[in-house]
Design an enzyme around this catalytic site. Structure first.
Site, PDB file in Angstrom:
ATOM      1  N   HIS A 167       0.839  -1.218   0.000  1.00 48.34           N
ATOM      2  CA  HIS A 167       0.000   0.000   0.000  1.00 48.34           C
ATOM      3  C   HIS A 167       0.867   1.260   0.000  1.00 48.34           C
ATOM      4  O   HIS A 167       0.410   2.328   0.431  1.00 48.34           O
ATOM      5  CB  HIS A 167      -0.959   0.053   1.203  1.00 48.34           C
ATOM      6  CG  HIS A 167      -1.691  -1.223   1.460  1.00 48.34           C
ATOM      7  ND1 HIS A 167      -2.937  -1.481   0.970  1.00 48.34           N
ATOM      8  CD2 HIS A 167      -1.316  -2.339   2.144  1.00 48.34           C
ATOM      9  CE1 HIS A 167      -3.327  -2.698   1.347  1.00 48.34           C
ATOM     10  NE2 HIS A 167      -2.344  -3.239   2.047  1.00 48.34           N
ATOM     11  N   SER A 288      14.882  22.290 -14.726  1.00 45.28           N
ATOM     12  CA  SER A 288      13.662  23.063 -14.939  1.00 45.28           C
ATOM     13  C   SER A 288      14.071  24.444 -15.408  1.00 45.28           C
ATOM     14  O   SER A 288      15.076  24.989 -14.951  1.00 45.28           O
ATOM     15  CB  SER A 288      12.888  23.155 -13.623  1.00 45.28           C
ATOM     16  OG  SER A 288      12.044  24.293 -13.643  1.00 45.28           O
ATOM     17  N   LYS A 294      15.779  22.048  -9.487  1.00 43.33           N
ATOM     18  CA  LYS A 294      15.141  20.814  -9.949  1.00 43.33           C
ATOM     19  C   LYS A 294      16.068  19.912 -10.753  1.00 43.33           C
ATOM     20  O   LYS A 294      16.934  20.362 -11.486  1.00 43.33           O
ATOM     21  CB  LYS A 294      13.911  21.145 -10.830  1.00 43.33           C
ATOM     22  CG  LYS A 294      12.742  21.734 -10.085  1.00 43.33           C
ATOM     23  CD  LYS A 294      12.099  20.793  -9.074  1.00 43.33           C
ATOM     24  CE  LYS A 294      11.251  19.744  -9.743  1.00 43.33           C
ATOM     25  NZ  LYS A 294      10.101  20.328 -10.454  1.00 43.33           N
TER      26      LYS A 294
END
Ligand code: ARG
Length: 469
Positions: A167, A288, A294
């Site tokens: 999960h 980015s 980034k």
């Protein structure tokens, strides 16, 4: 397309136009033509024609000189196509007629004899099987390369713990090597599916002619053998009209792409800032244009996304084929683009995944630290209560739950509870319990067949590396 010229007064198609007084309208020609994409089949088409000509010569339907002229003409055409100087013509519809027409331009009469005892229907079915077979071989080699890359990394990290999830919640510690080898298993089944597909595909339609076979005394075993097929197909109607080999290929592609997408998704998650399990180098990330900090895992994202078009290709071809009456129908011309597109996407994804698996730098310290968080050794505690105190598992589960809740309330891990605190929940607990609460002890104990223990993982990684060598 802007040209809506009516071509009815132009000469009819030279290949089939005997009974046609006029040519097709521009839109008819455009919707009919496949040369824009089926030119990819040129190698297979030439190979098939060479085998067919050799067979026609052997049974005496064409002369040895004709066969020689056809061979030389096709060789010259192959060079032209290779060199980019072949004059592809939309008016000649497809790769088969483009090559045949060019051959006749070059060698005259002999070229016109090549189409004896065959039809474009068995020709295209043969060419496409040959193309898909080549694609299977290429993709299989790529899958093996990804498997090898994964097994090599798994061997290096056979004993490095990481959080195992269910999960996407921390469940139990596993080793990074074990996690990587899970994908080796998936990819091994993917290549098995391709091998199955190849085995069923490997029968030769050539000589089925338009749909009914032919009155000429052809030797289909000879052409099948020359083209590397195991046997000729046994039913001419089936041979010219079925495309289940392409559908099997696309099914295998869709399943494999789904596996690659899961790995790609994990790579995306693992290199995100909150996880930081791995780092990808400049070679497999982009920046980015607005956020200087980034480092984006675009290759992984695109490998994940390409699954869409591959699955789409399968659905597209299933939809083309459903409801087609026997035998050949022009609908099947729409079989090629989905297969070409899916193959290209699959090839690119496999190459990108292989690159990223080799490139990624795992942060093993961080993974080890996180492997023990989130009460990941709770099952080990419950198992200890069963093994040492002989509690029934359900009772052990209950006791462990109370200990987890105690630790959670204090904001500590299970291993940080004191013996007295443990005994406040279950008086029989001894200090020995702490021996199972470390991440290392947890993974080392999972020695059951197929389990995550480092010794299992090292053995499995070595096995794979030997198999894939
Ligand atoms: N371009 C066609 C295809 O890909 C070749 C077969 C055409 N046969 C025919 N009878 N029109 O299916």
């Amino acid at each position: 397309m802007n040209d809506t010229t009516d071509r009815r007064n132009e000469p009819a198609n030279a290949q089939w136009g005997g009974r046609f007084a006029a040519g097709p309208s521009a839109i008819m020609q455009e919707i009919n033509a496949s040369i824009g994409f089926d030119r990819k089949l040129w190698r297979q088409d030439i190979k098939g024609s060479l085998a067919h000509a050799a067979m026609l010569a052997k049974i005496g339907l064409i002369s040895a000189e004709d066969e020689r002229a056809i061979g030389q003409g096709l060789e010259a055409i192959a060079q032209e196509i290779e060199a980019g100087s072949f004059p592809f013509e939309e008016a000649l519809e497809d790769i088969h007629m483009n090559i045949e027409s060019r051959l006749t331009d070059r060698i005259g009469e002999a070229g016109k004899r090549l189409h004896t005892a065959r039809s474009r229907n068995d020709q295209v079915a043969t060419d496409f099987r040959l193309w898909v077979r080549d694609a299977i071989d290429g993709i299989t080699a790529q899958i093996v390369d990804v498997m090898r890359a994964l097994a090599e990394r798994a061997a290096d990290h056979a004993a490095d713990p990481m959080p195992g999830f269910t999960h996407l919640q921390t469940a139990q510690p596993v080793t990074f090597g074990h996690h990587l080898l899970a994908y080796v298993e998936m990819l091994d089944r993917d290549r098995g599916r391709l091998a199955d597909c190849r085995r069923r595909l490997n029968q030769c339609p050539l000589g089925s002619a338009a749909l009914a076979g032919t009155s000429f005394p052809i030797d289909r075993h000879m052409t099948a053998k020359a083209l590397g097929f195991d046997a000729p197909t046994a039913n001419s109607l089936d041979a010219v009209s079925d495309r289940d080999f392409a559908l099997e290929f696309l099914s295998a592609a869709a399943i494999s792409a789904m596996h690659l997408s899961r790995l790609a998704e994990e790579i995306v998650i693992w290199c995100s800032a909150p996880f930081r399990f791995i780092r990808l180098s400049d070679a497999f990330t982009t920046g980015s244009s607005i956020m200087p900090q980034k480092r984006n895992p675009d290759a992984a994202e695109l490998a994940r996304a390409k699954t869409g078009r591959i699955t789409g290709a399968l659905v597209a071809l299933l939809t083309v084929m459903k409801g087609l009456p026997l035998a050949y129908a022009k609908d099947t011309q729409e079989d090629k683009e989905p297969v070409f597109d899916a193959t290209e996407a699959w090839t690119l994804s496999l190459a990108a995944i292989a690159g990223m698996v080799r490139d990624m730098q795992p942060d093993t310290d961080r993974m080890r630290a996180l492997a023990g968080s989130g009460f990941a050794t709770a099952t080990d505690l419950a198992d200890w209560l069963v093994r040492v105190l002989k509690l029934p598992f359900r009772s052990a589960h209950h006791v462990t739950g109370r200990l987890v809740s105690l630790a959670e309330g204090k904001g500590v891990d299970l291993a940080d509870l004191s013996l007295a605190e443990m005994q406040s929940v279950e008086p029989a607990i001894t200090a020995d319990v702490f021996s199972v609460l470390t991440v290392e002890a947890s993974v080392a104990s999972r020695r059951s067949y197929g389990g995550t223990a480092p010794e299992n993982v090292a053995r499995e990684a070595a096995k794979w590396l030997a198999v894939l060598a």
